[in-house]
Design a protein around this motif. Structure first.
Motif, PDB file in Angstrom:
ATOM      1  N   SER A  61       0.846  -1.183   0.000  1.00 30.49           N
ATOM      2  CA  SER A  61       0.000   0.000   0.000  1.00 30.49           C
ATOM      3  C   SER A  61       0.883   1.234   0.000  1.00 30.49           C
ATOM      4  O   SER A  61       1.966   1.240   0.587  1.00 30.49           O
ATOM      5  CB  SER A  61      -0.894   0.014   1.242  1.00 30.49           C
ATOM      6  OG  SER A  61      -1.774  -1.084   1.220  1.00 30.49           O
ATOM      7  N   THR A  70       2.551   9.189  -9.653  1.00 28.27           N
ATOM      8  CA  THR A  70       1.735   8.431 -10.586  1.00 28.27           C
ATOM      9  C   THR A  70       2.105   6.981 -10.334  1.00 28.27           C
ATOM     10  O   THR A  70       3.264   6.585 -10.509  1.00 28.27           O
ATOM     11  CB  THR A  70       2.005   8.829 -12.043  1.00 28.27           C
ATOM     12  OG1 THR A  70       1.625  10.197 -12.201  1.00 28.27           O
ATOM     13  CG2 THR A  70       1.178   7.974 -13.000  1.00 28.27           C
ATOM     14  N   ILE A  71       1.132   6.220  -9.865  1.00 32.08           N
ATOM     15  CA  ILE A  71       1.350   4.818  -9.521  1.00 32.08           C
ATOM     16  C   ILE A  71       0.721   3.968 -10.611  1.00 32.08           C
ATOM     17  O   ILE A  71      -0.438   4.177 -10.981  1.00 32.08           O
ATOM     18  CB  ILE A  71       0.734   4.485  -8.145  1.00 32.08           C
ATOM     19  CG1 ILE A  71       1.364   5.378  -7.057  1.00 32.08           C
ATOM     20  CG2 ILE A  71       0.901   3.009  -7.816  1.00 32.08           C
ATOM     21  CD1 ILE A  71       0.731   5.257  -5.701  1.00 32.08           C
ATOM     22  N   SER A  77      -2.986   3.216 -14.321  1.00 29.17           N
ATOM     23  CA  SER A  77      -2.205   4.258 -13.648  1.00 29.17           C
ATOM     24  C   SER A  77      -3.146   5.227 -12.962  1.00 29.17           C
ATOM     25  O   SER A  77      -4.233   5.508 -13.466  1.00 29.17           O
ATOM     26  CB  SER A  77      -1.344   5.024 -14.658  1.00 29.17           C
ATOM     27  OG  SER A  77      -0.346   4.196 -15.180  1.00 29.17           O
ATOM     28  N   LEU A  78      -2.722   5.738 -11.813  1.00 29.54           N
ATOM     29  CA  LEU A  78      -3.503   6.738 -11.114  1.00 29.54           C
ATOM     30  C   LEU A  78      -2.567   7.740 -10.468  1.00 29.54           C
ATOM     31  O   LEU A  78      -1.451   7.398 -10.084  1.00 29.54           O
ATOM     32  CB  LEU A  78      -4.437   6.106 -10.085  1.00 29.54           C
ATOM     33  CG  LEU A  78      -3.837   5.275  -8.970  1.00 29.54           C
ATOM     34  CD1 LEU A  78      -4.721   5.380  -7.743  1.00 29.54           C
ATOM     35  CD2 LEU A  78      -3.769   3.819  -9.406  1.00 29.54           C
ATOM     36  N   VAL A  80      -1.763  10.101  -7.370  1.00 30.04           N
ATOM     37  CA  VAL A  80      -2.055  10.066  -5.941  1.00 30.04           C
ATOM     38  C   VAL A  80      -1.329  11.240  -5.288  1.00 30.04           C
ATOM     39  O   VAL A  80      -0.119  11.389  -5.445  1.00 30.04           O
ATOM     40  CB  VAL A  80      -1.610   8.725  -5.319  1.00 30.04           C
ATOM     41  CG1 VAL A  80      -1.934   8.669  -3.850  1.00 30.04           C
ATOM     42  CG2 VAL A  80      -2.245   7.557  -6.054  1.00 30.04           C
ATOM     43  N   GLN A  84      -3.788  10.766   0.033  1.00 29.84           N
ATOM     44  CA  GLN A  84      -4.405   9.721  -0.777  1.00 29.84           C
ATOM     45  C   GLN A  84      -3.608   8.422  -0.697  1.00 29.84           C
ATOM     46  O   GLN A  84      -2.419   8.410  -0.395  1.00 29.84           O
ATOM     47  CB  GLN A  84      -4.537  10.179  -2.221  1.00 29.84           C
ATOM     48  CG  GLN A  84      -5.506  11.337  -2.371  1.00 29.84           C
ATOM     49  CD  GLN A  84      -5.647  11.779  -3.808  1.00 29.84           C
ATOM     50  OE1 GLN A  84      -4.666  11.947  -4.515  1.00 29.84           O
ATOM     51  NE2 GLN A  84      -6.894  11.966  -4.237  1.00 29.84           N
ATOM     52  N   TYR A  85      -4.290   7.355  -1.073  1.00 26.74           N
ATOM     53  CA  TYR A  85      -3.806   5.987  -0.869  1.00 26.74           C
ATOM     54  C   TYR A  85      -4.021   5.174  -2.139  1.00 26.74           C
ATOM     55  O   TYR A  85      -4.983   5.400  -2.873  1.00 26.74           O
ATOM     56  CB  TYR A  85      -4.612   5.417   0.305  1.00 26.74           C
ATOM     57  CG  TYR A  85      -4.643   3.926   0.412  1.00 26.74           C
ATOM     58  CD1 TYR A  85      -3.670   3.253   1.122  1.00 26.74           C
ATOM     59  CD2 TYR A  85      -5.675   3.181  -0.184  1.00 26.74           C
ATOM     60  CE1 TYR A  85      -3.708   1.874   1.246  1.00 26.74           C
ATOM     61  CE2 TYR A  85      -5.714   1.813  -0.055  1.00 26.74           C
ATOM     62  CZ  TYR A  85      -4.730   1.162   0.658  1.00 26.74           C
ATOM     63  OH  TYR A  85      -4.757  -0.196   0.778  1.00 26.74           O
ATOM     64  N   ALA A  86      -3.121   4.231  -2.384  1.00 23.92           N
ATOM     65  CA  ALA A  86      -3.295   3.260  -3.473  1.00 23.92           C
ATOM     66  C   ALA A  86      -2.856   1.890  -2.972  1.00 23.92           C
ATOM     67  O   ALA A  86      -2.025   1.778  -2.059  1.00 23.92           O
ATOM     68  CB  ALA A  86      -2.478   3.663  -4.702  1.00 23.92           C
ATOM     69  N   HIS A  94       3.924  -3.584 -10.409  1.00 22.65           N
ATOM     70  CA  HIS A  94       3.589  -2.199 -10.095  1.00 22.65           C
ATOM     71  C   HIS A  94       4.858  -1.367  -9.880  1.00 22.65           C
ATOM     72  O   HIS A  94       5.952  -1.913  -9.763  1.00 22.65           O
ATOM     73  CB  HIS A  94       2.667  -2.105  -8.873  1.00 22.65           C
ATOM     74  CG  HIS A  94       3.280  -2.665  -7.632  1.00 22.65           C
ATOM     75  ND1 HIS A  94       3.198  -4.001  -7.298  1.00 22.65           N
ATOM     76  CD2 HIS A  94       3.990  -2.086  -6.649  1.00 22.65           C
ATOM     77  CE1 HIS A  94       3.823  -4.212  -6.153  1.00 22.65           C
ATOM     78  NE2 HIS A  94       4.318  -3.064  -5.740  1.00 22.65           N
TER      79      HIS A  94
END
Length: 159
Positions: A61, A70-71, A77-78, A80, A84-86, A94
């Motif tokens: 996480s 950018t994860i 891709s998102l 963050v 914020q969390y991914a 990843h």
């Protein structure tokens, strides 16, 4: 030392280490959690990209405190930002890139202790190295440790 003293001792910030020349703190690992998780803090400059990798037996996480990442997780891709969390599930490739203009500060949490073990093995105490002096990473050291700690290093981040 009683149980309370142990908790207070664990609550203190750990010494800084340098992982890939990045200021890194191992807040929790095998010893502190009985093997249940890893909690790593890093400060990462704008433009830095992690290695594209997979955790074979731990979920990862990402929690951004400052900056923007950018994860990429699998084929998605998102972006963050602060607060914020991914989530990167085990077995799914990843990585991330610091895309904001400022240095990012983030917490990395894994569902087991092996990531902290990997960071401890492949980083150096800060007093043994100078932050901000990038050098070539010791790839043999990284790949050997990754294999021992359930990570597959797959290459550079995809564009």
């Amino acid at each position: 030392m009683n149980a309370y003293d142990s908790l207070v001792q664990q609550a203190q910030k750990p010494p800084m280490r340098l992982f890939l020349d990045l200021p890194t703190w191992i807040h929790a690992g095998r010893e502190e959690t009985g093997g249940s998780l890893s909690l790593i803090e890093q400060r990462i400059p704008s433009g830095f990209a992690s290695v594209w990798h997979t955790h074979l037996d731990e979920d990862e996480s990402f929690f951004v405190i400052e900056g923007e990442l950018t994860i990429t997780i699998g084929d998605r891709s998102l972006v963050v930002g602060p607060g914020q969390y991914a989530f990167g599930p085990r077995g799914v490739p990843h990585g991330f890139r610091v895309t904001g203009e400022q240095t990012a500060r983030l917490l990395l949490l894994t569902s087991g202790p092996r990531f902290a073990d990997f960071i401890a093995e492949t980083s150096d105490p800060a007093e043994d190295a100078t932050p901000g002096k990038p050098g070539e990473p010791d790839l043999a050291r990284l790949f050997a440790a990754a294999e021992r700690h359930g990570l597959a290093l797959l290459g550079p981040m995809p564009d």
